[in-house]
Structure formats: structure tokens, C-alpha cells
Design a protein around this motif. Sequence first.
Motif, short mmCIF file in Angstrom:
data_model
loop_
_atom_site.label_atom_id
_atom_site.label_comp_id
_atom_site.label_asym_id
_atom_site.label_seq_id
_atom_site.Cartn_x
_atom_site.Cartn_y
_atom_site.Cartn_z
N UNK A 55 33.11 49.02 45.89
CA UNK A 55 33.44 47.59 45.97
C UNK A 55 34.51 47.19 44.96
N UNK A 56 34.63 47.93 43.86
CA UNK A 56 35.57 47.60 42.80
C UNK A 56 35.13 48.21 41.50
N UNK A 57 35.26 47.46 40.40
CA UNK A 57 34.86 47.96 39.08
C UNK A 57 34.54 46.78 38.19
N UNK A 73 32.30 37.30 33.91
CA UNK A 73 32.82 38.19 34.95
C UNK A 73 33.98 38.99 34.36
N UNK A 74 33.88 40.30 34.47
CA UNK A 74 34.91 41.18 33.91
C UNK A 74 35.08 42.37 34.85
N UNK A 75 36.15 42.36 35.63
CA UNK A 75 36.34 43.46 36.55
C UNK A 75 37.34 43.19 37.64
N UNK A 79 37.84 44.01 47.73
CA UNK A 79 37.91 43.14 48.90
C UNK A 79 37.92 41.66 48.54
N UNK A 80 37.95 41.33 47.25
CA UNK A 80 37.95 39.95 46.81
C UNK A 80 36.54 39.36 46.87
N UNK A 81 36.48 38.06 46.66
CA UNK A 81 35.21 37.35 46.65
C UNK A 81 35.44 35.92 47.11
N UNK A 135 41.75 39.79 47.11
CA UNK A 135 41.47 41.23 47.11
C UNK A 135 42.25 41.92 46.01
N UNK A 136 41.55 42.73 45.21
CA UNK A 136 42.17 43.51 44.17
C UNK A 136 42.52 42.75 42.89
#
Length: 175
Positions: A55-57, A73-75, A79-81, A135-136
Amino acid sequence: MKKQGTKPVSATSPVFRWGDVEDFVGAIGTPDDAAEVLRDTPASQFVRVAIAPARGAGTLEYLCEESLRVLVMDGRLDDGLSVFVVDDGWIRLNFSLRIAIDMAIGGRVDVQERDPSWRLFRLPPGAGSEEVVGAGAEFRWLTICCRPKYLAAVAGLELDNIPFLNEGIAEDGGL
């Protein structure tokens, strides 16, 4: 940076109401994320969510107390949110080092925040905000939510002197 009515957004996102840990994990997390409850007492809950590699990091942390909520939130989310936030009377203080988020109130993008930024965020009663991180996009921010009486007492403010974000938006600006 503020842009009025630049594009419509959908209201199909999960709803988050600054509730308890389960509300947070249900709206922001996925079953693949690793949620670790660090504290769960009648007076306080604290959870850390490690974003699944697919999903990400990064991590999402949420502290939930009676008159106070803290979100870190740190990351990055590949696919974004997109989440529809209903403040239900909470006042938000956002402090961002890295952020690229569009906030839509009443179905239109009203605020576009870019890093670094800070904002006192208070919506009129009944209004909600769809918040979209692309995203990203990398994010590193802290949100402190307080009940108005708590913030007034801690900061020595009169409640009438705490402004609403986007004065004049329709009170039915969401859901």
C-alpha cells in the motif's frame, strides 16, 4: 494556499468522525496494515498503524482521549487516500512539514494545502470535509483535535474568537 470551487469531488469515501481507535482504523487503515494498540484504557486509547508495503510506507498514529485527539501521519500511500471527515464540533490544529491535500467542503475543493503549512480548522455545525491525498504523495503531519471548551481553557481563548474555516459555507456542506 486557498482555491475556491476548483473541481468537484465525490462523497463516496469512508467516513471518519474523530471517534475511537476502531473508527480511525476502519476509516484510514486496511486489513493488510499492521495495527498495534499501544494503550487501551477507559480514559485513553492509542494505536499505531504500519502501512502495508503493498500500500505504501510509513506509520499512522492516533491518540484518543475524552477532549483531545492526536493524529500523526508520516509516510506515503501509493494509491493515495480519500476520507470524508466529520468534525462533530471538534476544532483541528494541523501542522504539516510535507503535505499535498485537497479539502472539499460541500462537494467542491475549497482548500489546497501544500507544505509546509499550519491551520486552525473549525467547520460550521453539520459540515464535513472530503480530504484527498494524491497517489504517491508523501505526508508528514500532526493534527491535534480539541473540544472547543478544552481548547478555550488551555489557550485562554473565548469560544467566540475561534474562527470557522471558510465562513459562509453552507451548514449542510457534506454527508
